[in-house]
Design a protein around this motif. Structure first.
Motif, short mmCIF file in Angstrom:
data_model
loop_
_atom_site.label_atom_id
_atom_site.label_comp_id
_atom_site.label_asym_id
_atom_site.label_seq_id
_atom_site.Cartn_x
_atom_site.Cartn_y
_atom_site.Cartn_z
N LYS A 199 -4.82 10.97 -3.65
CA LYS A 199 -5.85 12.00 -3.51
C LYS A 199 -5.24 13.32 -3.02
CE LYS A 199 -10.15 12.88 -1.00
NZ LYS A 199 -11.15 12.31 -0.08
N PHE A 255 -2.87 -1.19 -3.45
CA PHE A 255 -3.61 0.01 -3.09
C PHE A 255 -2.71 1.23 -3.22
CE2 PHE A 255 -4.76 3.27 -0.06
CZ PHE A 255 -6.13 3.35 -0.13
N ARG A 303 -1.56 10.86 0.01
CA ARG A 303 -2.66 11.82 0.03
C ARG A 303 -2.19 13.17 0.58
NH1 ARG A 303 -8.61 10.77 2.44
NH2 ARG A 303 -8.41 9.06 0.98
N THR A 318 -11.23 5.90 -8.14
CA THR A 318 -11.87 7.15 -7.77
C THR A 318 -11.22 8.29 -8.53
OG1 THR A 318 -12.25 6.27 -5.55
CG2 THR A 318 -12.57 8.63 -5.84
N THR A 369 -7.03 -1.02 -6.04
CA THR A 369 -7.65 0.25 -5.67
C THR A 369 -6.74 1.40 -6.04
OG1 THR A 369 -8.79 -0.79 -3.80
CG2 THR A 369 -8.61 1.62 -3.78
N HIS A 405 0.27 5.44 0.53
CA HIS A 405 -0.60 6.57 0.87
C HIS A 405 0.19 7.85 0.66
CE1 HIS A 405 -3.82 4.24 2.86
NE2 HIS A 405 -2.84 3.40 3.12
N ASN A 447 -6.93 5.66 -5.96
CA ASN A 447 -7.65 6.88 -5.63
C ASN A 447 -6.84 8.06 -6.15
OD1 ASN A 447 -9.04 9.04 -4.62
ND2 ASN A 447 -9.17 8.27 -2.53
N ASP A 500 -3.09 5.59 -2.93
CA ASP A 500 -3.92 6.76 -2.67
C ASP A 500 -3.11 8.01 -3.01
OD1 ASP A 500 -5.53 8.80 -1.75
OD2 ASP A 500 -5.84 7.95 0.23
N GLU A 503 -8.53 11.06 -6.74
CA GLU A 503 -9.50 12.13 -6.55
C GLU A 503 -8.78 13.45 -6.24
OE1 GLU A 503 -12.73 13.21 -3.07
OE2 GLU A 503 -12.35 11.12 -3.51
N MET A 533 0.84 -1.20 0.00
CA MET A 533 0.00 0.00 0.00
C MET A 533 0.87 1.25 0.00
SD MET A 533 -2.66 -1.21 2.95
CE MET A 533 -4.02 -0.14 2.54
#
Length: 108
Positions: free
Chosen positions: A46, A42, A22, A88, A64, A20, A66, A44, A68, A18
């Motif tokens: 975002k 995963f 963000r 997303t 996944t 992250h 993201n 992210d 966004e 993963m």
């Protein structure tokens, strides 16, 4: 805040599952930054300033994504990830979207 990711930053983290990132100031990710991450499922990204993330879709293990609230303005059909389950894209400036893009995903 992180502004860019080069090809070497994750090179030795082959068991990474993963990421992250963000709410940074990411504007650029080198095209081979995630190439060795065979277990990554995963990511992210975002709330950044990314305009192009085409190479993120090439990570075949991702389930996944993201992205966004970025600055993405087009989504192309050049994707080889058939395992994607969640994508997303909201709050971007998408003006070009190839609808065949979605047909490549079994679970989306």
């Amino acid at each position: 805040h992180i502004e860019s990711i080069n090809n070497e930053i994750f090179a030795n983290l082959i068991n990474l599952e993963m990421i992250h990132l963000r709410n940074n100031r990411l504007v650029w990710i080198e095209s081979k930054a995630f190439v060795n991450l065979k277990k990554l499922h995963f990511i992210d990204l975002k709330i950044n300033k990314l305009k192009n993330v085409d190479h993120v879709f090439e990570i075949s293990s991702l389930r996944t994504i993201n992205i966004e609230s970025n600055h993405i303005n087009e989504v192309k059909n050049e994707v080889n990830n058939f395992n994607l389950e969640m994508l997303t894209l909201k709050y971007n400036n998408i003006s070009f979207f190839e609808f065949d893009f979605l047909s490549k995903f079994q679970s989306l």
